[in-house]
Design a protein around this motif. Structure first.
Motif, PDB file in Angstrom:
ATOM      1  N   ALA A 138      16.360   5.940   2.552  1.00 12.03           N
ATOM      2  CA  ALA A 138      15.199   5.304   1.919  1.00 12.03           C
ATOM      3  C   ALA A 138      14.031   6.282   2.002  1.00 12.03           C
ATOM      4  N   ASP A 139      13.169   6.237   0.988  1.00 13.27           N
ATOM      5  CA  ASP A 139      11.999   7.108   0.950  1.00 13.27           C
ATOM      6  C   ASP A 139      10.751   6.283   0.685  1.00 13.27           C
ATOM      7  N   VAL A 140       9.701   6.578   1.460  1.00 11.39           N
ATOM      8  CA  VAL A 140       8.424   5.890   1.334  1.00 11.39           C
ATOM      9  C   VAL A 140       7.376   6.927   0.967  1.00 11.39           C
ATOM     10  N   THR A 141       6.523   6.614  -0.010  1.00 11.30           N
ATOM     11  CA  THR A 141       5.408   7.516  -0.326  1.00 11.30           C
ATOM     12  C   THR A 141       4.107   6.722  -0.268  1.00 11.30           C
ATOM     13  N   ILE A 142       3.105   7.350   0.343  1.00 10.90           N
ATOM     14  CA  ILE A 142       1.795   6.722   0.520  1.00 10.90           C
ATOM     15  C   ILE A 142       0.747   7.704   0.018  1.00 10.90           C
ATOM     16  N   THR A 143      -0.033   7.271  -0.955  1.00 10.20           N
ATOM     17  CA  THR A 143      -1.097   8.117  -1.486  1.00 10.20           C
ATOM     18  C   THR A 143      -2.297   8.064  -0.545  1.00 10.20           C
ATOM     19  N   VAL A 144      -2.831   9.249  -0.215  1.00  6.33           N
ATOM     20  CA  VAL A 144      -4.010   9.339   0.662  1.00  6.33           C
ATOM     21  C   VAL A 144      -5.022  10.281   0.014  1.00  6.33           C
ATOM     22  N   PRO A 145      -6.291  10.224   0.454  1.00  8.92           N
ATOM     23  CA  PRO A 145      -7.298  11.120  -0.129  1.00  8.92           C
ATOM     24  C   PRO A 145      -6.931  12.599   0.068  1.00  8.92           C
ATOM     25  N   ALA A 146      -7.364  13.439  -0.863  1.00 13.54           N
ATOM     26  CA  ALA A 146      -7.032  14.871  -0.841  1.00 13.54           C
ATOM     27  C   ALA A 146      -7.604  15.568   0.384  1.00 13.54           C
ATOM     28  N   THR A 147      -8.628  14.973   1.024  1.00 10.54           N
ATOM     29  CA  THR A 147      -9.274  15.605   2.185  1.00 10.54           C
ATOM     30  C   THR A 147      -8.488  15.418   3.480  1.00 10.54           C
ATOM     31  N   MET A 186      26.258   1.871   4.135  1.00  9.88           N
ATOM     32  CA  MET A 186      26.956   0.924   3.259  1.00  9.88           C
ATOM     33  C   MET A 186      26.121  -0.312   2.947  1.00  9.88           C
ATOM     34  N   GLU A 187      24.795  -0.270   3.208  1.00  8.70           N
ATOM     35  CA  GLU A 187      24.016  -1.470   2.904  1.00  8.70           C
ATOM     36  C   GLU A 187      22.662  -1.132   2.301  1.00  8.70           C
ATOM     37  N   TRP A 188      22.276  -1.974   1.364  1.00  4.74           N
ATOM     38  CA  TRP A 188      20.960  -1.853   0.737  1.00  4.74           C
ATOM     39  C   TRP A 188      19.948  -2.572   1.615  1.00  4.74           C
ATOM     40  N   TRP A 189      18.740  -2.052   1.650  1.00  3.99           N
ATOM     41  CA  TRP A 189      17.669  -2.688   2.417  1.00  3.99           C
ATOM     42  C   TRP A 189      16.864  -3.601   1.492  1.00  3.99           C
ATOM     43  N   PRO A 190      16.541  -4.828   1.957  1.00  2.67           N
ATOM     44  CA  PRO A 190      15.713  -5.717   1.139  1.00  2.67           C
ATOM     45  C   PRO A 190      14.230  -5.331   1.191  1.00  2.67           C
ATOM     46  N   HIS A 191      13.835  -4.545   2.189  1.00  8.22           N
ATOM     47  CA  HIS A 191      12.451  -4.082   2.354  1.00  8.22           C
ATOM     48  C   HIS A 191      12.454  -2.955   3.390  1.00  8.22           C
ATOM     49  N   ILE A 192      11.329  -2.241   3.487  1.00 10.63           N
ATOM     50  CA  ILE A 192      11.235  -1.145   4.467  1.00 10.63           C
ATOM     51  C   ILE A 192      10.916  -1.711   5.846  1.00 10.63           C
ATOM     52  N   VAL A 193       9.957  -2.635   5.901  1.00 13.71           N
ATOM     53  CA  VAL A 193       9.647  -3.311   7.173  1.00 13.71           C
ATOM     54  C   VAL A 193       9.878  -4.804   6.981  1.00 13.71           C
ATOM     55  N   THR A 194      10.318  -5.461   8.047  1.00 11.30           N
ATOM     56  CA  THR A 194      10.742  -6.862   7.938  1.00 11.30           C
ATOM     57  C   THR A 194       9.600  -7.806   7.588  1.00 11.30           C
ATOM     58  N   PRO A 223       0.820  -1.224   0.000  1.00 10.06           N
ATOM     59  CA  PRO A 223       0.000   0.000   0.000  1.00 10.06           C
ATOM     60  C   PRO A 223       0.851   1.272   0.000  1.00 10.06           C
ATOM     61  N   TYR A 224       2.123   1.135  -0.345  1.00  8.09           N
ATOM     62  CA  TYR A 224       3.042   2.271  -0.396  1.00  8.09           C
ATOM     63  C   TYR A 224       4.092   1.977  -1.461  1.00  8.09           C
ATOM     64  N   LYS A 225       4.807   3.017  -1.870  1.00 12.20           N
ATOM     65  CA  LYS A 225       5.922   2.858  -2.802  1.00 12.20           C
ATOM     66  C   LYS A 225       7.188   3.251  -2.047  1.00 12.20           C
ATOM     67  N   TRP A 226       8.310   2.631  -2.411  1.00  9.11           N
ATOM     68  CA  TRP A 226       9.554   3.009  -1.729  1.00  9.11           C
ATOM     69  C   TRP A 226      10.727   2.924  -2.675  1.00  9.11           C
ATOM     70  N   THR A 227      11.703   3.795  -2.390  1.00  4.48           N
ATOM     71  CA  THR A 227      12.947   3.819  -3.156  1.00  4.48           C
ATOM     72  C   THR A 227      14.076   3.976  -2.149  1.00  4.48           C
ATOM     73  N   GLN A 228      15.305   3.723  -2.605  1.00  2.00           N
ATOM     74  CA  GLN A 228      16.429   3.906  -1.699  1.00  2.00           C
ATOM     75  C   GLN A 228      17.691   4.240  -2.458  1.00  2.00           C
ATOM     76  N   THR A 229      18.610   4.873  -1.730  1.00  2.00           N
ATOM     77  CA  THR A 229      19.996   5.011  -2.166  1.00  2.00           C
ATOM     78  C   THR A 229      20.785   4.237  -1.120  1.00  2.00           C
ATOM     79  N   ILE A 230      22.075   4.175  -1.260  1.00  2.00           N
ATOM     80  CA  ILE A 230      22.883   3.461  -0.270  1.00  2.00           C
ATOM     81  C   ILE A 230      22.795   4.162   1.094  1.00  2.00           C
ATOM     82  N   ALA A 231      22.435   5.448   1.125  1.00  2.00           N
ATOM     83  CA  ALA A 231      22.435   6.236   2.361  1.00  2.00           C
ATOM     84  C   ALA A 231      21.060   6.437   2.988  1.00  2.00           C
TER      85      ALA A 231
END
Length: 198
Positions: A47-56, A118-126, A37-45
């Motif tokens: 991580a960013d998570v984005t979650i779309t929610v209603p405009a209200t 110095m490490e990549w994450w395999p996921h945001i939450v385990t 229910p979210y999108k995520w990206t990362q660099t080696i340093a």
């Protein structure tokens, strides 16, 4: 000269099979990530998570908890959109969240500053499906952002990973072989036929 031409190259069937397996693995990984229910990206340093929610939605409607080892993002009174433990700790003082207006509504943007740069994450939450971190190819632009020694270490790790994948020696193994060869060249009187390199 003829011997080189007869040397077997990579078996095309093996190569095709590996490519097919890689495509299937990537498709499965993409499908699992798309279900989140979210999108995520990362660099080696970081991580960013984005979650779309209603405009209200307003900031006061959100229940967001960030700690060094955990995250929770929910709309008040509803099940969490994302909740769980990070695979590795974050620097909480440099991690933030904001509610931003987009062209199509609003989104919650969570920025996580990794403790270990110095490490990549395999996921945001385990509890979420993993991605294969060995397949991550960092962009050169982010490599150039790193300081000299960190960049050299990341480039060495990437080189060694590629070498392992194609069955060639890593940089350390190659250095040992080069040193042994140099020693052999300098001492032709010694017998190295039973030498073990390890």
């Amino acid at each position: 000269m003829d011997d080189l031409e007869d040397a077997p190259g990579p078996n095309p069937e093996e190569v095709n099979k590996r490519e097919q397996e890689e495509k299937e693995r990537k498709a499965k990984e993409d499908a699992e990530q798309a279900q989140l229910p979210y999108k995520w990206t990362q660099t080696i340093a970081d991580a960013d998570v984005t979650i779309t929610v209603p405009a209200t939605i307003k900031g006061r409607d959100l229940d967001v908890v960030l700690t060094k080892t955990k995250i929770k993002v929910a709309l008040k009174g509803q099940p969490a959109i994302i909740e769980g433990e990070f695979p590795h700790p974050v620097r909480i003082d440099d991690s933030t969240w904001t509610l931003e207006t987009t062209r199509t509504g609003k989104e919650i943007a969570v920025h996580l500053d990794k403790v270990n740069k110095m490490e990549w994450w395999p996921h945001i939450v385990t509890s979420a499906p993993k991605i294969d971190v060995t397949k991550i190819t960092p962009e050169n632009s982010s490599l150039s952002d790193l300081d000299g020694s960190t960049r050299a270490m990341v480039e060495k790790m990437m080189f060694d990973q590629r070498q392992k994948e194609i069955g060639k020696p890593t940089s350390d193994e190659q250095r040992k072989m080069d040193m042994l060869k140099k020693f052999q060249d300098e001492h032709p009187e010694m017998d190295f036929s039973n030498a073990q390199i390890g």
